[in-house]
Design a protein around this motif. Structure first.
Motif, short mmCIF file in Angstrom:
data_model
loop_
_atom_site.label_atom_id
_atom_site.label_comp_id
_atom_site.label_asym_id
_atom_site.label_seq_id
_atom_site.Cartn_x
_atom_site.Cartn_y
_atom_site.Cartn_z
N TYR A 2 0.81 -1.22 0.00
CA TYR A 2 0.00 0.00 0.00
C TYR A 2 0.85 1.27 0.00
N GLU A 3 1.90 1.29 0.83
CA GLU A 3 2.74 2.49 0.91
C GLU A 3 3.38 2.78 -0.44
N HIS A 25 -4.23 7.12 3.24
CA HIS A 25 -5.58 6.77 3.71
C HIS A 25 -6.62 6.85 2.58
N TRP A 26 -6.18 7.16 1.36
CA TRP A 26 -7.06 7.09 0.21
C TRP A 26 -6.71 5.86 -0.60
N CYS A 27 -7.65 5.42 -1.41
CA CYS A 27 -7.42 4.25 -2.26
C CYS A 27 -6.79 4.69 -3.58
N PRO A 28 -5.70 4.04 -4.01
CA PRO A 28 -5.10 4.40 -5.30
C PRO A 28 -5.88 3.87 -6.50
N LYS A 29 -6.92 3.07 -6.25
CA LYS A 29 -7.68 2.48 -7.36
C LYS A 29 -9.02 3.18 -7.58
N CYS A 30 -9.59 3.80 -6.55
CA CYS A 30 -10.89 4.45 -6.69
C CYS A 30 -10.94 5.67 -5.77
N ILE A 31 -12.02 6.44 -5.87
CA ILE A 31 -12.14 7.66 -5.07
C ILE A 31 -13.16 7.50 -3.94
N ALA A 32 -13.47 6.25 -3.57
CA ALA A 32 -14.37 6.02 -2.45
C ALA A 32 -13.74 6.53 -1.15
N VAL A 33 -14.56 7.13 -0.29
CA VAL A 33 -14.08 7.63 1.00
C VAL A 33 -14.05 6.47 1.97
#
Length: 395
Positions: free
Chosen positions: A270-271, A282-290
């Motif tokens: 993840y890092e 703390h954000w997803c690199p694949k989508c913009i879901a919170v």
């Protein structure tokens, strides 16, 4: 009448709608009224962060004076009154921008040519019967259930081939996906915990049993510097011309083939994914879901959408509402048919085995067994489930 009309520095009223007069620019190293950055940092630390009393501040200044006297130097401030006078003389303004030293430094990047690496793997006669030159889809003859096993049986390879084939000049060529992976590695623990970022590479054409059998189908091609995107762009630059125009390569079965390269999956924890995709922690690199409201969903990130947001929105909005670092650019932007948000692949060892089992499930299991909250017999099936999943992954 007191209308509060804007005026120029000489007192002349400005016409209605005139933009404000720009503030005079300061040099990047201008810390006035402080003599240097050290004085500013000390004032901020003592007055703002620690709320240091006058007596303690005087004591600190005396200690610094005694220490610096032997070097014929003086402390930043004589006493608390001197510090307070400088603070009072500070004008409202932005803090001078401090650029991290590594951003101005030059770095040596040691690497092997990834194109030569691909040539060596393709030409290896040991792989001639265990390599796929074209994407394929495999189905069970009994019930038409689709099967996935090797890389070229997946949808991504099929879609890449469809995109490449839109150019008639590429017809008949072979797709060669470049699979990459990197992870921080600590070496020389006894001499300073030196950290390196090795970059691994393979091609998607060789089958899984070859890649997992330590038969030189997975190799180290470089060590990344701190500016990883720039390092990766430089390391992979030799592939760019042959990602749109084919080259002829001899393969392990003795035939020559036209090959077109594509950047394939990038395996990282993840890092590493955050650094590669230029996404906020703390954000997803694949989508913009919170992360606090995953049920609401969120569209997948893509190169085009990210570029549009960066062009249209302020950096603060990008950071807070979309988790994007607007002044950084992923290395994939330099290559055709490459989208970092699509190519990022999870690191099973760190994110599934270590993250899900070792760091979360096992401590919970250990705590509950030791506190007798659950009987061991009721917890063992959970442990066996994770062990079975690990065995499936390894097969």
């Amino acid at each position: 009448m007191c209308l509060g009309r804007p005026c120029a520095a000489d007192g002349t009223f400005l016409p209605h709608g005139t933009p404000p007069t720009p503030a005079p620019l300061k040099a990047p190293d201008d810390w006035s009224p402080y003599r240097n950055r050290i004085e500013f940092e000390l004032a901020e630390f003592a007055f703002k962060k620690c709320h240091m009393s006058a007596r303690n501040l005087d004591f600190l200044c005396d200690l610094m004076a005694a220490t610096l006297a032997r070097h014929h130097d003086t402390p930043p401030f004589v006493d608390h009154k001197d510090l307070h006078n400088v603070i009072d003389a500070t004008q409202l303004g932005e803090r001078p921008e401090v650029v991290p030293p590594w951003m101005d430094d030059e770095f040596e990047v040691w690497y092997r040519d990834p194109r030569a690496m691909a040539h060596n793997i393709l030409a290896n006669p040991d792989y001639k019967d265990e390599i796929d030159y074209v994407p394929f889809r495999e189905y069970d003859a009994s019930d038409s259930t689709r099967r996935w096993k090797d890389f070229m049986s997946g949808d991504w390879a099929w879609q890449q081939a469809d995109t490449i084939s839109k150019d008639p000049e590429t017809h008949g060529s072979s797709l060669v996906p470049i699979i990459l992976g990197s992870d921080k590695t600590t070496v020389s623990v006894g001499t300073g915990n030196n950290e390196y970022y090795p970059l691994y590479a393979s091609i998607g054409n060789v089958r899984n049993n070859v890649r997992r059998a330590h038969r030189d189908a997975l190799v180290i091609i470089g060590f990344l510097a701190i500016p990883k995107s720039i390092s990766l762009s430089a390391i992979l630059s030799s592939l760019k011309p042959v990602m749109t125009t084919y080259e002829v390569v001899r393969c392990g079965d003795g035939h020559f083939r036209r090959v077109i390269y594509s950047l394939g999956p990038y395996i990282a924890d993840y890092e590493e994914q955050l650094v590669l995709s230029c996404v906020v922690k703390h954000w997803c690199p694949k989508c913009i879901a919170v992360r606090t409201d995953l049920d609401s969903g969120g569209r997948y990130r893509c190169h085009e959408h990210t570029d549009f947001l960066i062009d249209e929105l302020h950096a603060d909005i990008l950071w807070d509402e979309y988790g994007l670092i607007g002044d950084l650019v992923p290395f994939t932007n330099d290559f055709p048919r490459a989208d970092i948000h699509e190519l990022l692949s999870f690191d099973l060892l760190h994110q599934l085995i270590k993250g899900a089992f070792k760091d979360h499930s096992f401590p919970e299991f250990r705590t509950r067994v030791w506190t007798n909250e659950y009987q061991i017999s009721s917890t063992l099936p959970i442990i066996w489930y994770f062990i079975e999943q690990w065995m499936i992954i390894q097969l």
